[in-house]
Design a protein around this motif. Structure first.
Motif, PDB file in Angstrom:
ATOM      1  N   THR A   1      44.531 -28.447   1.061  1.00 35.87           N
ATOM      2  CA  THR A   1      44.044 -27.337   1.564  1.00 35.87           C
ATOM      3  C   THR A   1      44.086 -26.760   3.323  1.00 35.87           C
ATOM      4  O   THR A   1      44.692 -25.592   3.463  1.00 35.87           O
ATOM      5  N   SER A   2      45.196 -27.561   3.746  1.00 36.13           N
ATOM      6  CA  SER A   2      44.996 -27.836   4.857  1.00 36.13           C
ATOM      7  C   SER A   2      46.676 -27.491   5.242  1.00 36.13           C
ATOM      8  O   SER A   2      46.810 -26.693   6.528  1.00 36.13           O
ATOM      9  N   LEU A   3      47.396 -27.287   4.514  1.00 36.31           N
ATOM     10  CA  LEU A   3      48.842 -26.920   4.280  1.00 36.31           C
ATOM     11  C   LEU A   3      48.448 -25.339   3.465  1.00 36.31           C
ATOM     12  O   LEU A   3      49.900 -24.538   3.408  1.00 36.31           O
ATOM     13  N   GLY A   4      47.607 -24.404   3.731  1.00 36.04           N
ATOM     14  CA  GLY A   4      47.466 -23.397   2.488  1.00 36.04           C
ATOM     15  C   GLY A   4      46.961 -23.426   1.441  1.00 36.04           C
ATOM     16  O   GLY A   4      46.969 -22.281   0.765  1.00 36.04           O
ATOM     17  N   GLY A   5      47.507 -24.342   0.727  1.00 39.22           N
ATOM     18  CA  GLY A   5      46.888 -24.099  -0.732  1.00 39.22           C
ATOM     19  C   GLY A   5      45.404 -24.346  -1.082  1.00 39.22           C
ATOM     20  O   GLY A   5      44.058 -24.462  -0.281  1.00 39.22           O
ATOM     21  N   GLY A   6      44.693 -25.142  -2.344  1.00 37.23           N
ATOM     22  CA  GLY A   6      43.988 -25.492  -2.817  1.00 37.23           C
ATOM     23  C   GLY A   6      42.625 -24.353  -2.748  1.00 37.23           C
ATOM     24  O   GLY A   6      43.496 -23.438  -3.130  1.00 37.23           O
ATOM     25  N   ALA A   7      42.193 -24.468  -2.805  1.00 40.25           N
ATOM     26  CA  ALA A   7      40.419 -23.554  -2.247  1.00 40.25           C
ATOM     27  C   ALA A   7      40.672 -22.321  -1.245  1.00 40.25           C
ATOM     28  O   ALA A   7      39.710 -21.472  -1.589  1.00 40.25           O
ATOM     29  N   GLY A   8      41.938 -22.475   0.020  1.00 45.18           N
ATOM     30  CA  GLY A   8      42.220 -20.897   0.434  1.00 45.18           C
ATOM     31  C   GLY A   8      42.832 -20.424  -0.636  1.00 45.18           C
ATOM     32  O   GLY A   8      42.341 -18.768  -0.378  1.00 45.18           O
ATOM     33  N   TYR A   9      43.371 -20.396  -0.746  1.00 45.30           N
ATOM     34  CA  TYR A   9      44.316 -19.241  -1.836  1.00 45.30           C
ATOM     35  C   TYR A   9      43.359 -18.826  -2.889  1.00 45.30           C
ATOM     36  O   TYR A   9      42.983 -18.076  -3.407  1.00 45.30           O
ATOM     37  N   SER A  10      42.588 -19.772  -3.480  1.00 50.11           N
ATOM     38  CA  SER A  10      42.145 -18.973  -4.590  1.00 50.11           C
ATOM     39  C   SER A  10      40.657 -18.373  -3.806  1.00 50.11           C
ATOM     40  O   SER A  10      40.489 -17.215  -4.404  1.00 50.11           O
ATOM     41  N   ALA A  11      40.171 -18.293  -2.987  1.00 54.21           N
ATOM     42  CA  ALA A  11      39.326 -17.308  -2.091  1.00 54.21           C
ATOM     43  C   ALA A  11      39.657 -16.160  -1.933  1.00 54.21           C
ATOM     44  O   ALA A  11      39.479 -15.318  -2.789  1.00 54.21           O
ATOM     45  N   LEU A  12      40.852 -16.071  -1.163  1.00 52.73           N
ATOM     46  CA  LEU A  12      41.923 -15.424  -0.894  1.00 52.73           C
ATOM     47  C   LEU A  12      42.319 -13.833  -1.454  1.00 52.73           C
ATOM     48  O   LEU A  12      41.901 -12.699  -2.103  1.00 52.73           O
ATOM     49  N   ALA A  13      42.884 -14.960  -3.145  1.00 52.90           N
ATOM     50  CA  ALA A  13      43.159 -14.272  -4.508  1.00 52.90           C
ATOM     51  C   ALA A  13      42.204 -13.421  -5.796  1.00 52.90           C
ATOM     52  O   ALA A  13      42.069 -12.206  -5.671  1.00 52.90           O
ATOM     53  N   SER A  14      40.991 -14.177  -5.208  1.00 46.98           N
ATOM     54  CA  SER A  14      39.794 -13.690  -6.340  1.00 46.98           C
ATOM     55  C   SER A  14      39.389 -12.502  -5.647  1.00 46.98           C
ATOM     56  O   SER A  14      38.763 -11.015  -6.044  1.00 46.98           O
ATOM     57  N   GLY A  15      39.287 -13.031  -3.693  1.00 52.91           N
ATOM     58  CA  GLY A  15      38.850 -11.148  -3.560  1.00 52.91           C
ATOM     59  C   GLY A  15      39.792 -10.748  -3.280  1.00 52.91           C
ATOM     60  O   GLY A  15      39.256  -8.631  -3.125  1.00 52.91           O
ATOM     61  N   LEU A  16      41.152 -10.418  -3.227  1.00 54.59           N
ATOM     62  CA  LEU A  16      41.589  -9.038  -3.644  1.00 54.59           C
ATOM     63  C   LEU A  16      41.857  -8.860  -4.799  1.00 54.59           C
ATOM     64  O   LEU A  16      41.888  -7.400  -5.077  1.00 54.59           O
ATOM     65  N   PHE A  17      42.476  -9.932  -5.562  1.00 55.18           N
ATOM     66  CA  PHE A  17      42.180  -9.046  -7.494  1.00 55.18           C
ATOM     67  C   PHE A  17      40.287  -7.858  -6.930  1.00 55.18           C
ATOM     68  O   PHE A  17      40.661  -7.133  -8.133  1.00 55.18           O
ATOM     69  N   ALA A  18      38.990  -8.452  -6.818  1.00 59.14           N
ATOM     70  CA  ALA A  18      38.086  -7.865  -6.799  1.00 59.14           C
ATOM     71  C   ALA A  18      38.043  -6.288  -6.519  1.00 59.14           C
ATOM     72  O   ALA A  18      37.834  -5.737  -7.310  1.00 59.14           O
ATOM     73  N   ALA A  19      38.743  -6.771  -5.230  1.00 60.18           N
ATOM     74  CA  ALA A  19      38.902  -5.260  -4.336  1.00 60.18           C
ATOM     75  C   ALA A  19      39.694  -3.998  -4.966  1.00 60.18           C
ATOM     76  O   ALA A  19      39.314  -2.882  -5.203  1.00 60.18           O
ATOM     77  N   ILE A  20      40.659  -5.017  -5.925  1.00 62.13           N
ATOM     78  CA  ILE A  20      41.801  -3.529  -6.488  1.00 62.13           C
ATOM     79  C   ILE A  20      40.927  -2.814  -7.392  1.00 62.13           C
ATOM     80  O   ILE A  20      41.658  -1.824  -7.910  1.00 62.13           O
ATOM     81  N   GLN A  21      40.008  -4.289  -7.959  1.00 59.08           N
ATOM     82  CA  GLN A  21      39.327  -3.788  -8.926  1.00 59.08           C
ATOM     83  C   GLN A  21      38.988  -2.814  -8.828  1.00 59.08           C
ATOM     84  O   GLN A  21      38.095  -2.059  -9.796  1.00 59.08           O
ATOM     85  N   GLY A  22      38.462  -2.908  -7.889  1.00 57.68           N
ATOM     86  CA  GLY A  22      36.650  -2.023  -7.549  1.00 57.68           C
ATOM     87  C   GLY A  22      37.939  -0.217  -7.059  1.00 57.68           C
ATOM     88  O   GLY A  22      36.526   0.461  -6.717  1.00 57.68           O
ATOM     89  N   VAL A  23      38.693  -0.353  -6.862  1.00 61.66           N
ATOM     90  CA  VAL A  23      39.287   1.075  -6.122  1.00 61.66           C
ATOM     91  C   VAL A  23      39.784   1.974  -7.616  1.00 61.66           C
ATOM     92  O   VAL A  23      41.028   0.999  -8.354  1.00 61.66           O
ATOM     93  N   PRO A  24      39.536   3.000  -8.172  1.00 58.47           N
ATOM     94  CA  PRO A  24      39.910   3.299  -9.432  1.00 58.47           C
ATOM     95  C   PRO A  24      41.704   3.811  -8.970  1.00 58.47           C
ATOM     96  O   PRO A  24      42.031   3.912  -7.790  1.00 58.47           O
TER      97      PRO A  24
END
Length: 372
Positions: free
Chosen positions: A287-310
């Motif tokens: 996690t401290s190196l940039g993987g794990g839960a940090g990646y998951s939170a950023l990726a899920s937020g990005l996917f949700a934002a793109i899906q919310g814009v037609p």
């Protein structure tokens, strides 16, 4: 109940009930006129149902011995008999009920009975209206056994019945002389006639209850079969349960093995750390190196934002060593990319947009997403 036990119902030429006989062990033990004092339809000694036979007038049934191909199913035999009987029937076959007797190895001829379908329906309607559903419907001439030669004759009613090796009919004496001609005729006494009834009913030459007028079998529960099916169902349930139990143990053992493997790898990656804490410490390090839960939170937020814009779509994405997420986003309109940024900001993420450009005619921009 033996095959020699039966109840015979006689129907006269006016379609009325003439009388009845009850057979027990092949002998006539009871008789009556019409349906008066008709006995029960079960054997009083055993309680088994009696075999019910309806005897119809011979004048109403035309009996022929015809060449019907061997080896046919009952339905095929009836269809073949209709074709052959068309040459000998005096009435249109469409109005006739055709019944076929059993085939015999010693003869290529099979007995075929022709009776008007309306007459057959009328007999069964009268019988069933009186609570009788016969197993056998037999033309009266077939109650006589065939003689070795010539004809047997029995005077049971106003019209005598005749039986030969391949003949059976009931006609007035004047017409019978033309049919019999010079053949020897043997008179049958009452005792001999009644003594042969059991055999003719047990194995009828032609049973008119076939085809459209076949007796419908009543469905009944076969308890022996039900017990076997229940035992099979229980066995199947036990086998299924055993499979589930074995699967649970397999999954448990596999999970323990994977946990042990994870601990071993973590201990090898972090020397000097106890095996009990190695797996947790390795997760913290990732996690401290940039993987794990940090990646998951950023990726899920990005996917949700793109899906919310037609019209918005993601064309590329990379997770940087500094813990940020770099994404290339396209939109259908120039307003799409700012809307994606707004969605990310609303989700609590920090977003930095690069200069907007055109790719394939669509506005495109690189976004750098970080946790705030």
């Amino acid at each position: 109940m033996s095959a020699a036990d039966a109840l015979l119902i006689f129907i006269d030429d006016r379609h009325e009930f003439e009388g009845w006989l009850r057979l027990s062990d092949g002998a006539v033990v009871e008789r009556g006129k019409g349906l008066e004092a008709l006995p029960g339809l079960v054997d009083p000694a055993t309680g088994a149902p009696l075999r019910v036979a309806a005897v119809v007038p011979g004048e109403a049934v035309a009996l022929h011995w015809l060449e019907v191909p061997a080896g046919l199913t009952p339905a095929q035999a009836i269809a073949a008999a209709r074709l052959v009987a068309a040459e000998v029937s005096l009435q249109p076959l469409a109005d006739m009920h055709v019944a076929v007797g059993s085939e015999h190895v010693e003869s290529a001829l099979r007995p075929v009975a022709l009776v008007p379908a309306l007459a057959m329906a009328g007999w069964l309607s009268r019988l069933q209206g009186a609570g009788l559903d016969p197993d056998v419907v037999l033309p009266e001439p077939l109650l006589l056994a065939p003689p070795a030669e010539g004809f047997s004759r029995y005077h049971r009613g106003s019209t005598p019945i005749y039986r030969g090796q391949a003949d059976a009919f009931s006609v007035e004496p004047e017409l019978a002389e033309l049919v019999v001609a010079d053949a020897p005729v043997q008179e049958v006494a009452d005792e001999a006639f009644e003594g042969g009834l059991a055999a003719t009913i047990a194995d009828p030459v032609v049973n008119l209850r076939q085809g459209a007028f076949a007796k419908r079998r009543r469905w009944k529960i076969e308890w022996s079969l039900m017990k076997r099916l229940a035992a099979l169902a229980v066995a199947l349930l036990l086998v299924t349960l055993a499979i589930q139990i074995v699967s649970i143990f397999r999954y448990t053992f596999e999970a323990d093995r994977l946990d042990a493997e994870r601990t071993r790898i973590a201990a090898a990656a972090l020397p000097g750390i106890s095996a009990a804490n190695a797996a947790d410490r390795l997760g913290e390090r990732v996690t401290s190196l940039g993987g794990g839960a940090g990646y998951s939170a950023l990726a899920s937020g990005l996917f949700a934002a793109i899906q919310g814009v037609p019209g918005a779509s993601l064309t590329a994405m990379a997770f940087e060593p500094d813990g940020s997420l770099r994404a290339t986003v396209q939109g259908e309109t120039p307003a799409a990319i700012p809307l994606v940024q707004q969605q990310l900001a609303a989700a609590g993420l920090s977003v930095l947009a690069g200069p907007e450009r055109s790719s394939g005619g669509r506005p495109t921009a690189d976004l750098t997403v970080r946790a705030q």
